[in-house]
Design an enzyme around this catalytic site. Sequence first.
Site, PDB file in Angstrom:
ATOM      1  N   TYR A 157      16.779  -0.328   0.599  1.00  0.00           N
ATOM      2  CA  TYR A 157      15.370  -0.625   0.291  1.00  0.00           C
ATOM      3  C   TYR A 157      15.216  -2.101  -0.065  1.00  0.00           C
ATOM      4  CZ  TYR A 157      10.787  -0.231  -2.042  1.00  0.00           C
ATOM      5  OH  TYR A 157       9.471  -0.397  -2.421  1.00  0.00           O
ATOM      6  N   LYS A 161      13.163  -5.013   1.879  1.00  0.00           N
ATOM      7  CA  LYS A 161      12.059  -5.720   1.220  1.00  0.00           C
ATOM      8  C   LYS A 161      12.327  -7.226   1.135  1.00  0.00           C
ATOM      9  CE  LYS A 161       9.312  -2.179   0.520  1.00  0.00           C
ATOM     10  NZ  LYS A 161       8.027  -2.101   1.255  1.00  0.00           N
ATOM     11  N   THR A 192       1.932   5.719  -8.219  1.00  0.00           N
ATOM     12  CA  THR A 192       1.516   6.247  -6.900  1.00  0.00           C
ATOM     13  C   THR A 192       2.333   7.523  -6.647  1.00  0.00           C
ATOM     14  OG1 THR A 192       3.263   5.184  -5.615  1.00  0.00           O
ATOM     15  CG2 THR A 192       1.251   3.884  -5.969  1.00  0.00           C
TER      16      THR A 192
HETATM   17  N1  LIG Z   1       4.717   2.399  -5.967  1.00  0.00           N
HETATM   18  C1  LIG Z   1       5.478   1.371  -6.328  1.00  0.00           C
HETATM   19  O1  LIG Z   1       5.888   1.269  -7.489  1.00  0.00           O
HETATM   20  C2  LIG Z   1       5.824   0.288  -5.329  1.00  0.00           C
HETATM   21  C3  LIG Z   1       6.409  -0.883  -5.807  1.00  0.00           C
HETATM   22  C4  LIG Z   1       6.734  -1.903  -4.928  1.00  0.00           C
HETATM   23  C5  LIG Z   1       6.469  -1.758  -3.575  1.00  0.00           C
HETATM   24  N2  LIG Z   1       5.921  -0.607  -3.121  1.00  0.00           N
HETATM   25  C6  LIG Z   1       5.679  -0.521  -1.688  1.00  0.00           C
HETATM   26  O2  LIG Z   1       4.296  -0.285  -1.480  1.00  0.00           O
HETATM   27  C7  LIG Z   1       4.117   0.448  -0.264  1.00  0.00           C
HETATM   28  C8  LIG Z   1       3.289   1.676  -0.561  1.00  0.00           C
HETATM   29  O3  LIG Z   1       3.958   2.422  -1.562  1.00  0.00           O
HETATM   30  P1  LIG Z   1       3.272   3.659  -2.305  1.00  0.00           P
HETATM   31  O4  LIG Z   1       3.844   3.676  -3.671  1.00  0.00           O
HETATM   32  O5  LIG Z   1       1.812   3.630  -2.113  1.00  0.00           O
HETATM   33  O6  LIG Z   1       3.942   4.851  -1.464  1.00  0.00           O
HETATM   34  P2  LIG Z   1       3.420   6.343  -1.220  1.00  0.00           P
HETATM   35  O7  LIG Z   1       4.637   7.119  -0.821  1.00  0.00           O
HETATM   36  O8  LIG Z   1       2.638   6.790  -2.383  1.00  0.00           O
HETATM   37  O9  LIG Z   1       2.461   6.193   0.049  1.00  0.00           O
HETATM   38  C9  LIG Z   1       2.999   5.691   1.255  1.00  0.00           C
HETATM   39  C10 LIG Z   1       2.187   6.146   2.441  1.00  0.00           C
HETATM   40  O10 LIG Z   1       2.878   5.648   3.598  1.00  0.00           O
HETATM   41  C11 LIG Z   1       2.972   6.686   4.557  1.00  0.00           C
HETATM   42  N3  LIG Z   1       4.131   6.472   5.418  1.00  0.00           N
HETATM   43  C12 LIG Z   1       5.434   6.699   5.128  1.00  0.00           C
HETATM   44  N4  LIG Z   1       6.197   6.449   6.198  1.00  0.00           N
HETATM   45  C13 LIG Z   1       5.372   6.034   7.179  1.00  0.00           C
HETATM   46  C14 LIG Z   1       5.568   5.629   8.518  1.00  0.00           C
HETATM   47  N5  LIG Z   1       6.793   5.629   9.064  1.00  0.00           N
HETATM   48  N6  LIG Z   1       4.501   5.248   9.245  1.00  0.00           N
HETATM   49  C15 LIG Z   1       3.259   5.259   8.697  1.00  0.00           C
HETATM   50  N7  LIG Z   1       3.005   5.660   7.442  1.00  0.00           N
HETATM   51  C16 LIG Z   1       4.058   6.041   6.696  1.00  0.00           C
HETATM   52  C17 LIG Z   1       3.080   7.961   3.740  1.00  0.00           C
HETATM   53  O11 LIG Z   1       2.693   9.094   4.518  1.00  0.00           O
HETATM   54  C18 LIG Z   1       2.117   7.674   2.593  1.00  0.00           C
HETATM   55  O12 LIG Z   1       0.803   8.066   2.907  1.00  0.00           O
HETATM   56  C19 LIG Z   1       5.522   0.739   0.261  1.00  0.00           C
HETATM   57  O13 LIG Z   1       5.883  -0.224   1.217  1.00  0.00           O
HETATM   58  C20 LIG Z   1       6.386   0.598  -0.979  1.00  0.00           C
HETATM   59  O14 LIG Z   1       7.723   0.279  -0.659  1.00  0.00           O
HETATM   60  C21 LIG Z   1       5.576   0.414  -3.962  1.00  0.00           C
END
Ligand SMILES: NC(=O)c1ccc[n+]([C@@H]2O[C@H](COP(=O)([O-])OP(=O)(O)OC[C@H]3O[C@@H](n4cnc5c(N)ncnc54)[C@H](O)[C@@H]3O)[C@@H](O)[C@H]2O)c1
Length: 254
Positions: A157, A161, A192
């Site tokens: 991951y 990133k 989330t």
């Molecule tokens: N939540 C956190 O703390 C956090 C922190 C840093 C970065 N992020 C990043 O933010 C982004 C969103 O995270 P989140 O927490 O909202 O995640 P989440 O799992 O709550 O939502 C992610 C969404 O992406 C969709 N998805 C997954 N794989 C996919 C694919 N191959 N093609 C299209 N859609 C796909 C899922 O169906 C879901 O609706 C991600 O890239 C994650 O790595 C999240």
Amino acid sequence: MNISFENKVALVTGAGAGLGLATANAFAEAGASVVLADVDEAAVGRAADALIAKRFKALAVRCDVSDDAQVEAMVARTVATFGRLDAAYNNAGIQNVLADTAEATREDFDRVVGVDLRGVWSCMRFELKQMLAQESGTIVNCSSIGGIVGGAGRGSYHAAKHGVIGLTTSAALEVAAKGIRVNAICPGLIDTPMSDRMKAAGQTEALAAMLNDVPIGRVGRADEIADAVLWLSSSASSLVVGHALVVDGGYTIR
Ligand SMILES: NC(=O)c1ccc[n+]([C@@H]2O[C@H](COP(=O)([O-])OP(=O)(O)OC[C@H]3O[C@@H](n4cnc5c(N)ncnc54)[C@H](O)[C@@H]3O)[C@@H](O)[C@H]2O)c1
């Protein structure tokens, strides 16, 4: 947020939940026509229906960002439906199975990198073709604090990133003189469904320890990331190019 996207077209991947959903809603509320793309067709359909019921312009598209053909079709449908593409937020991402590098599997590495890194690359390829033809547009790629620091058990991951930032700066250099800006966002710990799943997978203690290191003393909200993405996508950030904007309550400055 007081930024207008009237007459603009926004595309958000991973828009069925979490940060993508909050950002798609924010784009719509700011006046944009919004394409909500997600591998979860039902989730993104519900999200688009909810926006249309409020008289916003929205379109749901099923797209797995790890599949180039689906990504190409997603951008083509965006342009066929709304005529152009002004702001793309390449947000879709997944977590790796928690495992130290010596124990991690190649299958999980390929799965995570295929979505979190190659998916962003694929989205940019097709979005940039359209934006270059228009001679305008903005892209925000979703990295993470995992793109800034290391994380034991999270190598694939964090590698993906970190890679998103390299893709972002490189593409930004290619298109900066052509009216297109490419930036990245690095969210900290945000509430989330992804963080809920980490708790359900037994990572509650690790998350609590991480929270202890967040200077503002709380997890972030999805709307706080949406605000930052809208700013990076707007003319308010016109001098910001190839930047990885950390939005983490101070976690990485300790
Ligand atoms: N939540 C956190 O703390 C956090 C922190 C840093 C970065 N992020 C990043 O933010 C982004 C969103 O995270 P989140 O927490 O909202 O995640 P989440 O799992 O709550 O939502 C992610 C969404 O992406 C969709 N998805 C997954 N794989 C996919 C694919 N191959 N093609 C299209 N859609 C796909 C899922 O169906 C879901 O609706 C991600 O890239 C994650 O790595 C999240």
